[in-house]
Design a protein around this motif. Structure first.
Motif, PDB file in Angstrom:
ATOM      1  N   LEU A  49      43.562  42.665  31.279  1.00  0.00           N
ATOM      2  CA  LEU A  49      42.761  42.557  29.950  1.00  0.00           C
ATOM      3  C   LEU A  49      41.893  41.459  30.081  1.00  0.00           C
ATOM      4  CD1 LEU A  49      42.237  43.544  27.093  1.00  0.00           C
ATOM      5  CD2 LEU A  49      44.101  42.195  26.481  1.00  0.00           C
ATOM      6  N   PHE A  50      40.841  41.454  29.865  1.00  0.00           N
ATOM      7  CA  PHE A  50      39.669  40.485  29.635  1.00  0.00           C
ATOM      8  C   PHE A  50      39.306  40.511  28.149  1.00  0.00           C
ATOM      9  CE2 PHE A  50      38.991  41.927  34.093  1.00  0.00           C
ATOM     10  CZ  PHE A  50      39.261  40.613  34.739  1.00  0.00           C
ATOM     11  N   LEU A  60      32.923  41.657  42.295  1.00  0.00           N
ATOM     12  CA  LEU A  60      32.387  42.065  43.423  1.00  0.00           C
ATOM     13  C   LEU A  60      32.922  41.459  44.706  1.00  0.00           C
ATOM     14  CD1 LEU A  60      28.463  41.984  42.226  1.00  0.00           C
ATOM     15  CD2 LEU A  60      29.470  43.886  42.843  1.00  0.00           C
ATOM     16  N   LYS A  61      33.186  40.168  44.635  1.00  0.00           N
ATOM     17  CA  LYS A  61      33.924  39.454  45.803  1.00  0.00           C
ATOM     18  C   LYS A  61      35.103  40.016  46.192  1.00  0.00           C
ATOM     19  CE  LYS A  61      31.388  35.237  45.683  1.00  0.00           C
ATOM     20  NZ  LYS A  61      31.304  33.729  45.448  1.00  0.00           N
ATOM     21  N   ILE A  62      35.796  40.640  44.866  1.00  0.00           N
ATOM     22  CA  ILE A  62      37.140  41.075  45.236  1.00  0.00           C
ATOM     23  C   ILE A  62      37.073  42.492  45.984  1.00  0.00           C
ATOM     24  CG2 ILE A  62      39.277  42.056  43.871  1.00  0.00           C
ATOM     25  CD1 ILE A  62      38.865  39.557  42.011  1.00  0.00           C
ATOM     26  N   ILE A  83      40.272  32.326  37.152  1.00  0.00           N
ATOM     27  CA  ILE A  83      39.786  33.076  35.931  1.00  0.00           C
ATOM     28  C   ILE A  83      41.164  33.242  35.288  1.00  0.00           C
ATOM     29  CG2 ILE A  83      39.026  35.403  35.162  1.00  0.00           C
ATOM     30  CD1 ILE A  83      36.869  35.299  37.244  1.00  0.00           C
ATOM     31  N   GLN A  84      41.194  32.872  34.039  1.00  0.00           N
ATOM     32  CA  GLN A  84      42.356  33.028  33.231  1.00  0.00           C
ATOM     33  C   GLN A  84      42.337  34.328  32.347  1.00  0.00           C
ATOM     34  OE1 GLN A  84      43.000  29.351  31.252  1.00  0.00           O
ATOM     35  NE2 GLN A  84      42.426  28.035  33.066  1.00  0.00           N
ATOM     36  N   ILE A  85      43.330  34.949  32.282  1.00  0.00           N
ATOM     37  CA  ILE A  85      43.635  36.250  31.251  1.00  0.00           C
ATOM     38  C   ILE A  85      44.958  35.922  30.802  1.00  0.00           C
ATOM     39  CG2 ILE A  85      42.013  37.665  32.575  1.00  0.00           C
ATOM     40  CD1 ILE A  85      44.293  38.981  33.905  1.00  0.00           C
ATOM     41  N   ASN A  86      44.926  36.810  29.615  1.00  0.00           N
ATOM     42  CA  ASN A  86      46.444  36.697  28.866  1.00  0.00           C
ATOM     43  C   ASN A  86      47.457  37.892  29.193  1.00  0.00           C
ATOM     44  OD1 ASN A  86      44.338  35.407  26.560  1.00  0.00           O
ATOM     45  ND2 ASN A  86      46.377  34.423  26.524  1.00  0.00           N
ATOM     46  N   LYS A  87      46.884  39.099  29.558  1.00  0.00           N
ATOM     47  CA  LYS A  87      47.793  40.084  29.688  1.00  0.00           C
ATOM     48  C   LYS A  87      47.536  40.796  30.502  1.00  0.00           C
ATOM     49  CE  LYS A  87      49.211  44.040  26.739  1.00  0.00           C
ATOM     50  NZ  LYS A  87      49.001  45.173  27.763  1.00  0.00           N
ATOM     51  N   THR A  88      48.498  41.548  31.239  1.00  0.00           N
ATOM     52  CA  THR A  88      48.429  42.652  32.240  1.00  0.00           C
ATOM     53  C   THR A  88      49.509  43.727  32.021  1.00  0.00           C
ATOM     54  OG1 THR A  88      50.181  41.529  33.781  1.00  0.00           O
ATOM     55  CG2 THR A  88      47.877  40.861  34.195  1.00  0.00           C
ATOM     56  N   SER A  89      49.269  44.866  32.596  1.00  0.00           N
ATOM     57  CA  SER A  89      50.388  45.922  32.490  1.00  0.00           C
ATOM     58  C   SER A  89      50.468  46.208  34.147  1.00  0.00           C
ATOM     59  CB  SER A  89      49.998  47.206  31.808  1.00  0.00           C
ATOM     60  OG  SER A  89      49.058  47.798  32.332  1.00  0.00           O
ATOM     61  N   ASP A 149      50.125  42.098  37.900  1.00  0.00           N
ATOM     62  CA  ASP A 149      50.427  40.620  37.837  1.00  0.00           C
ATOM     63  C   ASP A 149      50.163  39.936  39.058  1.00  0.00           C
ATOM     64  OD1 ASP A 149      52.175  38.669  36.403  1.00  0.00           O
ATOM     65  OD2 ASP A 149      53.530  38.698  38.034  1.00  0.00           O
ATOM     66  N   THR A 150      50.084  40.748  40.225  1.00  0.00           N
ATOM     67  CA  THR A 150      49.672  40.360  41.396  1.00  0.00           C
ATOM     68  C   THR A 150      48.084  40.048  41.215  1.00  0.00           C
ATOM     69  OG1 THR A 150      51.393  41.483  42.467  1.00  0.00           O
ATOM     70  CG2 THR A 150      49.522  40.659  43.906  1.00  0.00           C
ATOM     71  N   PHE A 151      47.390  41.128  40.969  1.00  0.00           N
ATOM     72  CA  PHE A 151      45.989  40.924  40.774  1.00  0.00           C
ATOM     73  C   PHE A 151      45.520  39.693  39.557  1.00  0.00           C
ATOM     74  CE2 PHE A 151      41.747  41.934  39.090  1.00  0.00           C
ATOM     75  CZ  PHE A 151      41.037  42.491  40.272  1.00  0.00           C
ATOM     76  N   LYS A 152      46.296  39.410  38.722  1.00  0.00           N
ATOM     77  CA  LYS A 152      46.047  38.311  38.084  1.00  0.00           C
ATOM     78  C   LYS A 152      46.323  37.001  38.784  1.00  0.00           C
ATOM     79  CE  LYS A 152      48.109  35.552  34.195  1.00  0.00           C
ATOM     80  NZ  LYS A 152      49.262  35.800  33.080  1.00  0.00           N
TER      81      LYS A 152
END
Length: 916
Positions: free
Chosen positions: A731-732, A751-753, A720-726, A707-710
């Protein structure tokens, strides 16, 4: 043995190989042009260019553009040492291939054929742009006859026609199928007489991409049958294409199967113009969008508005001083097409008779259903419609517990008794897999033993899951129909609408399998197979095959068109392949459809569903294949790059699917050592497969939760938008809108991350580093156990001791606040230690993972409490941290126990106790 057949470490498919080869040829020809005449460098470069041209000849023989004739011309330039002209021509062809410019300006091709300089010609202006496609002709003819055919067809084309086509001629059965696999541009197939079987031009570089074609082994068939067989295979692999047959066989001697396989059959003596016009007519018919076109025409009409909707025609918007910016943002066409009218060429969604009815019929043809219905409230509503239409209070539904919440609420509305099925856990990544077939059969047999099999109406499964797990739909349906031949199947394909447009995926969709099984069970061959099977059964051994005299094919699929295809948000479809629909379900379906569908549907959304159908019929195969390619490219990039694989792992097949469910042995799609593995055998046979367009990135080694990474990294820094995390994954997804540029952007962001994480780790103090390492340990090794569904409290069991719970009664019992109380999470375990049974009075749905861990009437287990306690997510639907878990009071459960016991007195007391 594992299915390990490396293709190339660099090329996933022929499209990649082709573009890369042209780019290499462009680079080498430029160097050749700049080299010194007579030098050893020139000699080497000439050899390199010659070799590239030879390799490309094997590929380009399956395409009309640039095609073999241009390659011959390039070779002739090389022979004449016209290096500058050669480099310029190669650069021009490469530019058109990479940009697809030639497909919107097909006149370029014909002008180039005639030697006209097209280097400065751009695309045609909007309004006169043509659509280019290619027609596959299959016939073993001489080069002279081929050129005559091309010229004759070229002479028939009108200058003002909207569509223009090139010709791809193949002389053998195998080459025709290879062209269909490679060439996205093909929109029609003309089989002229029976072709010979074997290809004579398959090069070693192409073989890995066409193993399935070369393994068909139909060479033993009489050559006279190969034409009709090819027509059948076209409909299997590319059903959207128009197929035509040219023959001299008298009508009386043509088989019914041949007549059904082709859109039209011609005779050799007939005018070629008729074939040309028929090809264009087929394209025009697919191009038609009945409702979208009607809406466009309506928007052009001058009207007086004396009905609802002040926003119609934009009158209330563009005249406003305060919201005219709203109108300017969306443009006038949006408002000109806004109306509540169902006349003037428009139609009613609830009772269509005109353009909408035709649009839905065309969608039905495109998706392979018997009936298709548009839904403007998303698949959440589509799911409720289907459940309400097919089940009534007291019916039993087998349902995967971690399906979308709309299904659970649908059960509440319908009053059906759910028998929950548990997916296998993937605890390392805090997610669930899919439901093993053996578990489904076990529950069915328990219900049969309890005498309740006749009440079972539906099996409801999610295909594919959010994380990309796909069922073997054919295997599931066959084995379940052997136990209950009238079972209704609801496949929630919310994330799988795109799957019907490429063969690997299609064979695992509800509609494709329904048609396949319907034809199979009605064939004489199957009757013989079934009779032999029954004859060889041991005494009391159950049949593993459905009885052809009893089996009924009843399949429903709900799809979020907007999730993976082109449609406005909430645009969805219900696809139906139910041989008993008209007799058993049509009336109840329409009642359910009326119940949940707005009388004021969004016309823009309906038009987008209509236009999206046109798109998938013309370019669905191409776009889906490209989305898979983009996913594979991303997987390879992250796996190969040392700065990326330092922190990120792309989870693959073996991470998601235990070995016992992978008969093929396929464990991964790609690794740097062996390159690409072909996935066809796995998709044909394995119980579960992984959709490669769902790319799950394990981020545990970053020390940052999903959730924090998102939010902190992907959204805040790169939008960058994504729908799901655990807990430890994000998930991309690639889709038909994903471009090479977007994949490059994501790679650059990762790469920057990675660089930022390097800097963070270097700047940490000793204490901070210990905290970060503990966090990494938590995300990579300490996993909260995932709980299974416990069981319904006996007060809410349909029949005590038998699978099936009265979720509706429990749900509405909680409408009275006197019936429940709140218990803080930390008090639950001590209370359970004191032998109190806690029963949930509401749905508890953590996000992620996004499915109910508790439903009304379910007993709260210790495992569930430990799971909820260990969760580090901020969003849990149905749970209030300030109040606690909402559970039924003991007095209510005791009262319900008495009622349930009285209701069960009429049941067979000898039924032995069964789980859940």
């Amino acid at each position: 043995m594992p299915e390990k057949k490396p293709v190339s470490s660099n090329h996933y498919n022929v499209a990649q190989l082709r573009l890369e080869s042209w780019n290499t040829l462009k680079s080498e020809s430029t160097k050749l042009d700049q080299s010194s005449r007579g030098s050893s460098e020139e000699k080497n470069l000439r050899s390199n260019v010659r070799k590239q041209l030879e390799n490309l000849q094997g590929v380009e023989s399956y395409f009309a553009f640039p095609g073999i004739s241009r390659l011959r011309a390039l070779n002739e330039m090389l022979d004449r040492q016209e290096h500058t002209a050669l480099a310029n021509k190669i650069a021009e062809i490469t530019k058109h291939l990479v940009s697809d410019r030639y497909r919107s300006n097909p006149d370029f091709i014909e002008e180039d054929d005639q030697g006209v300089d097209t280097s400065e010609k751009g695309e045609l202006p909007d309004g006169v742009r043509k659509n280019y496609f290619e027609v596959l002709f299959v016939e073993d003819i001489s080069l002279h006859e081929e050129n005559k055919l091309r010229n004759d067809l070229k002479d028939l084309r009108g200058t003002n026609e909207q569509f223009n086509y090139g010709i791809v001629l193949q002389r053998t059965f195998e080459d025709a199928l290879i062209a269909l696999h490679f060439n996205y541009n093909i929109q029609a197939v003309v089989i002229r007489y029976a072709p010979p079987y074997h290809s004579k031009k398959v090069t070693p570089i192409l073989k890995p991409f066409i193993e399935k074609v070369l393994d068909l082994d139909m060479a033993s068939k009489p050559q006279s049958e190969l034409g009709p067989i090819l027509g059948t295979l076209v409909k299997k692999f590319r059903p959207e294409l128009d197929t035509y047959y040219v023959t001299d066989t008298a009508l009386g001697n043509l088989k019914d199967s041949t007549l059904k396989s082709f859109r039209r059959i011609f005779y050799r003596t007939e005018d070629l113009q008729e074939l040309h016009l028929t090809i264009l007519r087929g394209i025009n018919e697919r191009y038609e969008t009945p409702f979208f076109s009607a809406l466009k025409e309506y928007s052009k009409k001058p009207t007086g508005i004396f009905h609802a909707m002040p926003i119609s025609r934009g009158n209330s918007v563009f005249k406003s001083r305060w919201i005219n910016d709203f109108g300017n943002f969306y443009g006038r066409n949006m408002f000109l097409a806004e109306t509540s009218s169902t006349t003037g060429g428009l139609d009613s969604l609830l009772q269509p008779t005109g353009s909408l009815k035709k649009a839905q019929k065309m969608a039905s043809n495109a998706y392979g259903s018997l009936n298709t219905f548009f839904v403007t409230n998303g698949t959440s509503t589509a799911n409720k419609i289907v459940v309400q239409a097919l089940v009534k209070p007291g019916d039993v539904i087998l349902i995967d517990r971690d399906c979308h919440k709309s299904h659970h609420y649908g059960l509440v509305l319908a009053g059906a008794y759910p028998v929950y099925l548990d997916s296998y856990p993937i605890e390392e990544y805090s997610m669930y897999g899919a439901v093993p077939l053996e578990q489904i059969k076990e529950k069915l047999l328990k219900l049969k033993e309890a005498g309740r099999l006749d009440l079972v109406k539906m099996l409801l499964l999610t295909n594919c899951t959010f994380d990309g797990l796909v069922y073997n739909v054919e295997k599931v349906m066959q084995e379940i129909l052997a136990i209950k031949p009238d079972m209704v199947f609801l496949w929630d394909e919310a994330w799988f609408a795109f799957a019907g447009f490429t063969y690997n995926y299609k064979q695992r969709t509800g509609m494709f399998v329904a048609q396949k099984l319907y034809e199979k069970y009605r064939s004489n061959e199957y009757r013989e197979e079934y009779a032999d099977h029954i004859k060889n059964l041991k005494k009391d051994e159950p049949s593993k095959l459905p009885n052809p005299d009893e089996v009924r094919i009843r399949v429903y699929s709900t799809q979020s068109t907007h999730k993976t295809l082109s449609s406005f948000r909430q645009g969805s479809m219900i696809h139906i392949w139910d041989e008993d629909f008209r007799r058993k379900s049509e009336n109840t379906f329409m009642e359910a459809y009326m119940t949940h569908t707005s009388t004021s549907p969004n016309y823009q959304m309906l038009a987008s569903l209509d236009a999206g159908r046109r798109q998938v019929q013309f370019e669905g195969y191409e776009l889906v294949e490209k989305s898979i390619e983009m996913a594979m490219v991303l997987r390879a990039k992250i796996n190969d790059h040392p700065r990326l694989n330092k922190y990120f792992d792309v989870l693959t097949v073996s991470d998601f699917i235990p070995k016992e469910y992978r008969k093929s042995g396929l464990s991964e799609y790609y690794n740097p050592k062996d390159g690409w593995n072909r996935m066809e055998t796995a998709w044909e046979n394995d119980e579960f497969v992984l959709d490669p367009t769902k790319i799950t990135l394990h981020i545990g080694r970053t020390g940052v939760d999903g959730d924090t990474f998102k939010n902190k990294y992907l959204m805040d820094k790169f939008n960058i938008q994504i729908n799901k995390t655990s807990r430890n994954t994000v998930l991309f997804m690639t889709n038909i809108g994903t471009t090479r540029g977007s994949v490059t952007y994501l790679t650059n962001a990762l790469l920057k991350i990675a660089d930022e994480l390097d800097k963070e780790f270097l700047s940490l103090s000793k204490k901070e580093n210990k905290i970060r390492q503990d966090r990494i340990q938590s995300l990579t090794q300490d996993f909260p156990p995932l709980p299974d569904f416990s069981y319904f409290h006996h007060s809410f069991q349909a029949v005590p001791g038998v699978p099936g719970g009265n979720i509706r009664e429990a749900f509405f019992l909680a409408y009275d606040e006197e019936n429940y109380e709140y218990m803080p999470l930390e008090e639950c375990l001590p209370s359970m230690e004191n032998e109190r049974t806690l029963v949930a009075s509401s749905f508890i749905i953590p996000y992620p993972p996004g499915f109910p861990v508790l439903v009304p009437g379910q007993v709260v287990s210790k495992e569930i409490i430990r799971f909820l306690t260990a969760l580090d997510v901020s969003e849990i639907h149905g749970y209030r941290a300030d109040l606690g878990l909402r559970v039924f009071r003991d007095s209510v459960l005791n009262r319900q126990k008495t009622v349930t016991s009285m209701g069960a007195m009429g049941n067979n007391s000898k039924k032995k106790k069964l789980t859940k």
